[in-house]
Design a protein around this motif. Sequence first.
Motif, PDB file in Angstrom:
ATOM      1  N   ALA A 263     -12.439 -12.674  -1.131  1.00 24.94           N
ATOM      2  CA  ALA A 263     -11.925 -11.243  -1.361  1.00 24.94           C
ATOM      3  C   ALA A 263     -12.808 -10.412  -0.328  1.00 24.94           C
ATOM      4  CB  ALA A 263     -12.132 -10.885  -2.762  1.00 24.94           C
ATOM      5  N   SER A 264     -14.110 -10.620  -0.259  1.00 28.80           N
ATOM      6  CA  SER A 264     -14.854  -9.538   0.701  1.00 28.80           C
ATOM      7  C   SER A 264     -14.450  -9.757   2.248  1.00 28.80           C
ATOM      8  CB  SER A 264     -16.530 -10.134   0.518  1.00 28.80           C
ATOM      9  OG  SER A 264     -17.177  -9.410   1.365  1.00 28.80           O
ATOM     10  N   GLN A 267     -10.773  -8.034   2.435  1.00 28.19           N
ATOM     11  CA  GLN A 267     -11.274  -6.827   2.495  1.00 28.19           C
ATOM     12  C   GLN A 267     -11.834  -6.209   3.982  1.00 28.19           C
ATOM     13  OE1 GLN A 267     -12.846  -4.980  -1.062  1.00 28.19           O
ATOM     14  NE2 GLN A 267     -12.558  -3.098  -0.355  1.00 28.19           N
ATOM     15  N   TYR A 270      -8.629  -6.278   5.986  1.00 30.59           N
ATOM     16  CA  TYR A 270      -7.375  -5.447   5.937  1.00 30.59           C
ATOM     17  C   TYR A 270      -7.894  -4.000   5.204  1.00 30.59           C
ATOM     18  CZ  TYR A 270      -5.009  -9.599   7.045  1.00 30.59           C
ATOM     19  OH  TYR A 270      -4.514 -10.864   7.693  1.00 30.59           O
ATOM     20  N   HIS A 272      -8.576  -3.674   2.092  1.00 32.56           N
ATOM     21  CA  HIS A 272      -8.297  -3.345   0.477  1.00 32.56           C
ATOM     22  C   HIS A 272      -8.697  -4.869   0.053  1.00 32.56           C
ATOM     23  CE1 HIS A 272      -4.350  -5.587   0.786  1.00 32.56           C
ATOM     24  NE2 HIS A 272      -4.343  -5.119   1.951  1.00 32.56           N
ATOM     25  N   ARG A 273      -8.516  -4.902  -1.496  1.00 31.67           N
ATOM     26  CA  ARG A 273      -9.087  -6.198  -2.188  1.00 31.67           C
ATOM     27  C   ARG A 273      -7.786  -6.856  -2.506  1.00 31.67           C
ATOM     28  NH1 ARG A 273     -13.269  -8.363  -5.302  1.00 31.67           N
ATOM     29  NH2 ARG A 273     -12.362  -9.373  -7.044  1.00 31.67           N
TER      30      ARG A 273
END
Length: 355
Positions: A263-264, A267, A270, A272-273
Motif C-alpha cells: 500500500a505504501s 500510494q 499514485y 492514494h491508498r
Amino acid sequence: MTVPTPVEPQRTQVGLVVPMSGQAAEVGRALQDAAELALFDLNAPDIELLPADAGTSAATATGAVQNILVGGADVVIGPLGATSVKAAAPAARARGLTVLGFSTDRSAGGGGVYLMGFMPEEQVSTVVSHAADAGLKRFGALIPLGAYGEVVGSAFEVAVGSHGGAVAGVERYKSGSLQPTESLKALLAPGPDGRPQVDALFVPEGGAALAQVTSVLAGLGFDSRAVRLLGTDQWSGSNLGSDPLTLGGWYAGPSPDRFERFASHFQGAYGHRPPRIAAQAYDAVTLAVLLSRQAGGFADAARVLTAPDGFAGVDGLFRFRADGVPQHGLAILEVTASGPQVIRPAPETFTGQGF
C-alpha cells in the motif's frame, strides 16, 4: 543490397478486464493501476496490457473479454466477481487461454480459470483449527442468510467436526439485522454448571454488520473474556479495537504488514491508498509475466500454476489446485486496543500444509 526491414520483437499481450464504468469503476481503476505498477516493478517492456471495460454486468464483461481476444490477448486477467467470471470464461476457454479471475466463489474456478481471491472456506478452517488447538471445543455461530452465509456456515460445521469439536448452536439472521431472539438468548445463556455453553462464538461478518452484531451481544450481556469471538478476514475492514467486544477475538487472514508495504508503494506511485483487492491484480500480472517467460509459455500454464511450492505474493504464500481454487498461507490475528496483532504467523512454505 536490400536492407531487411527490422522486425519488432513479438510482445505478450495481457488482457485486463475490469470495471471502468459504473459503481465499481473506482475499484477497477485501482486494479489497473496495480497491474501497471507490477509491469513497472518487473521491468517488463515486452508485456503489453490490453485493458477493457467490464462494465456493470456479466454480459458486458463477456463482451469485453471477447474484444481483447480479438485484439490478440495471450492471457486474461479478470473479470471481477463470480457471475462475470463464469459468464466470460467460455470465450477464453474456446481459445485455449488461461483466465486469472477476481472471485472468492470456488465454483467459478476450473477449466483453465484460476481464482485470485481468498476463499472464505480456508479462513474458516484456519481459525477453527487454531481455536481447537488452543483447547476450545464447544462452538456457536451467528451466520448471515444468503450465499456467503451458506458457504461459511457449511465450512464452519465441517471444520468444527474435523477438529474434534461440537457445534452447540447456530443462529441465522438477516445481515445487519440480528435480533435478540429467544434462541440466541438460549445459546448465550450459562449452562447448568454456570459456565457458558460455548467456548467460542463464530461471527463471520465485518464492518457495519459486525458492529450491529456486537451491539446486540452487548445488550445481552455477552462477555468476550469468557467466550472467544472468532471471525474471518471480513474483520480486517472493520474498526477493530475500538469495540470492547471484539478485543481478544481471533480471525484468519493475510499478515497486514505485507499489504502495508504494498500500500505504501502504491500510494507513492499514485498518491492514494489502494483497496485490498489491488494486491490481487499485482499478483495476477506477476504470474502472467512468469508464464510468458517459461520455456513452454502460456501453453504450459496449468503445470506452472499448480506447482506445489506455490508463489510469494503481495499478501504472502499462495498456490492453486487443479480446479483453479487457491490456497493461501494465512496468519491468525488477535484484536487488541491498538488493532490486529499476528499471534500465529502465516507459513512460509506449504510443507505439511496439504489441501
